[in-house]
Design a protein around this motif. Structure first.
Motif, PDB file in Angstrom:
ATOM      1  N   ALA A  81       0.835  -1.210   0.000  1.00  0.00           N
ATOM      2  CA  ALA A  81       0.000   0.000   0.000  1.00  0.00           C
ATOM      3  C   ALA A  81       0.864   1.253   0.000  1.00  0.00           C
ATOM      4  O   ALA A  81       0.569   2.228  -0.705  1.00  0.00           O
ATOM      5  N   VAL A  82       1.937   1.231   0.800  1.00  0.00           N
ATOM      6  CA  VAL A  82       2.847   2.376   0.840  1.00  0.00           C
ATOM      7  C   VAL A  82       3.519   2.572  -0.517  1.00  0.00           C
ATOM      8  O   VAL A  82       3.621   3.692  -1.026  1.00  0.00           O
ATOM      9  N   GLU A  83       3.974   1.474  -1.111  1.00  0.00           N
ATOM     10  CA  GLU A  83       4.639   1.554  -2.413  1.00  0.00           C
ATOM     11  C   GLU A  83       3.675   2.059  -3.486  1.00  0.00           C
ATOM     12  O   GLU A  83       4.042   2.884  -4.335  1.00  0.00           O
ATOM     13  N   LEU A  84       2.415   1.579  -3.435  1.00  0.00           N
ATOM     14  CA  LEU A  84       1.406   2.027  -4.396  1.00  0.00           C
ATOM     15  C   LEU A  84       1.129   3.512  -4.234  1.00  0.00           C
ATOM     16  O   LEU A  84       1.017   4.253  -5.226  1.00  0.00           O
ATOM     17  N   LYS A  85       1.025   3.955  -2.976  1.00  0.00           N
ATOM     18  CA  LYS A  85       0.770   5.374  -2.719  1.00  0.00           C
ATOM     19  C   LYS A  85       1.932   6.233  -3.199  1.00  0.00           C
ATOM     20  O   LYS A  85       1.739   7.296  -3.800  1.00  0.00           O
ATOM     21  N   ASP A  86       3.163   5.771  -2.952  1.00  0.00           N
ATOM     22  CA  ASP A  86       4.342   6.502  -3.436  1.00  0.00           C
ATOM     23  C   ASP A  86       4.338   6.588  -4.966  1.00  0.00           C
ATOM     24  O   ASP A  86       4.670   7.635  -5.534  1.00  0.00           O
ATOM     25  N   THR A  87       3.968   5.485  -5.609  1.00  0.00           N
ATOM     26  CA  THR A  87       3.915   5.480  -7.074  1.00  0.00           C
ATOM     27  C   THR A  87       2.868   6.457  -7.587  1.00  0.00           C
ATOM     28  O   THR A  87       3.099   7.187  -8.550  1.00  0.00           O
ATOM     29  N   GLN A  88       1.706   6.492  -6.915  1.00  0.00           N
ATOM     30  CA  GLN A  88       0.647   7.420  -7.305  1.00  0.00           C
ATOM     31  C   GLN A  88       1.112   8.869  -7.151  1.00  0.00           C
ATOM     32  O   GLN A  88       0.828   9.714  -8.008  1.00  0.00           O
ATOM     33  N   GLU A  89       1.828   9.161  -6.071  1.00  0.00           N
ATOM     34  CA  GLU A  89       2.316  10.523  -5.854  1.00  0.00           C
ATOM     35  C   GLU A  89       3.356  10.908  -6.902  1.00  0.00           C
ATOM     36  O   GLU A  89       3.372  12.041  -7.386  1.00  0.00           O
ATOM     37  N   ARG A  90       4.218   9.947  -7.255  1.00  0.00           N
ATOM     38  CA  ARG A  90       5.212  10.229  -8.299  1.00  0.00           C
ATOM     39  C   ARG A  90       4.534  10.478  -9.641  1.00  0.00           C
ATOM     40  O   ARG A  90       4.910  11.394 -10.388  1.00  0.00           O
ATOM     41  N   LEU A  91       3.524   9.651  -9.961  1.00  0.00           N
ATOM     42  CA  LEU A  91       2.800   9.840 -11.209  1.00  0.00           C
ATOM     43  C   LEU A  91       2.063  11.170 -11.231  1.00  0.00           C
ATOM     44  O   LEU A  91       2.015  11.858 -12.258  1.00  0.00           O
ATOM     45  N   GLN A  92       1.496  11.539 -10.087  1.00  0.00           N
ATOM     46  CA  GLN A  92       0.801  12.826  -9.998  1.00  0.00           C
ATOM     47  C   GLN A  92       1.765  13.981 -10.235  1.00  0.00           C
ATOM     48  O   GLN A  92       1.441  14.946 -10.934  1.00  0.00           O
TER      49      GLN A  92
END
Length: 284
Positions: A81-92
């Motif tokens: 979940a943390v990795e997914l959230k980090d990926t979403q923030e990077r994509l944003q």
């Protein structure tokens, strides 16, 4: 959300310790429930402690491996979940950067033509009185031809710095052509717009621009100004400001001209050439 996940994941205990703590709580609950149930049914007899011994050790055998597996799985889910959230923030952030690059002129940092037009249509609808300025650098081709395009780029950056210094927070400015800039002044009368335009013209005229070391060059701009109605077609406002700009050029440059009805439109070379009789004169 990401901070909550990280805080939940960072308990400070190892997987084995977490499993042991959960198992201990479950064993205590099982031991207590067994004792209460046995006493309620059979009372205190010789078999009580034998049952309690089983009630203590058997849950440990069952709960400890199960809880160790469960805690490990939970930790893996939290990490995912943390990795997914980090990926979403990077994509944003990447999307924001791409959007910024698509909307901003890379040289001056001002809005590019497409973004200026888009914001122009939005902002002019929010105010009854707006003023449009179209600003063109005078004799800019001679800078590019005489000193090279990198020096011309420096000149454009110097001009754009004046806009950032003079204009108000709610004003809109963009680079709408090679050496042409557009400025929309919301909630502004034409008289106020002329004052702001004159401030811009004066500041640019007094820039100490050095195309080469020890060589200074005076930069000037011509400005066309027109009022903008919220419901007037954008093409009309742009054409009127362009006509006023052409009039400023015709009068000798380095000045601001307000549009007035009947003012001559900016010449259209191909159209006007077709109206001429005889060959087109070529000047050296």
């Amino acid at each position: 959300m990401n901070k909550m996940i990280r805080r939940y994941a960072s308990t400070g205990h190892s997987t084995a310790r977490q499993a042991s703590m959960i198992s201990a709580a479950e064993v205590l609950m099982a031991f207590t429930a067994t004792a209460v149930g046995y006493l309620a049914i059979y009372g205190m007899d010789d078999g009580f402690w034998k049952i309690m011994t089983f009630a203590f050790f058997v849950p440990w055998v069952i709960c400890l491996p199960a809880n160790f597996y469960g805690v490990k799985q939970r930790q893996q889910l939290i990490d995912m979940a943390v990795e997914l959230k980090d990926t979403q923030e990077r994509l944003q952030k990447v999307n924001q950067d791409l959007e910024l690059r698509a909307n901003i002129d890379g040289l001056t940092g001002l809005a590019n033509r497409e973004h200026f037009i888009k914001l122009f249509d939005q902002l002019r609808m929010e105010s009854a009185n707006n003023v449009l300025l179209i600003i063109d650098a005078d004799h800019f081709k001679s800078i590019n031809d005489g000193y090279g395009h990198p020096v011309g780029d420096r000149a454009l950056i110097s001009i754009s710095s004046v806009f950032k210094y003079i204009l108000r927070k709610g004003d809109l400015v963009g680079r709408i052509g090679g050496e042409e800039f557009g400025v929309l002044l919301p909630n502004t009368s034409e008289a106020e717009g002329e004052i702001i335009a004159e401030m811009i013209r004066y500041e640019i005229e007094n820039i100490l621009f050095e195309p080469q070391k020890g060589v200074t060059r005076r930069m000037t701009v011509s400005i066309g100004l027109t009022g903008v109605s919220p419901y007037e077609e954008r093409a009309i406002s742009m054409r009127n400001a362009d006509s006023a700009l052409f009039e400023a050029k015709r009068r000798g440059r380095n000045q601001c001209v307000r549009y007035s009805p009947g003012m001559r439109d900016k010449p259209r070379p191909f159209y006007e050439a077709s109206q001429r009789q005889g060959p087109i004169p070529i000047r050296a």
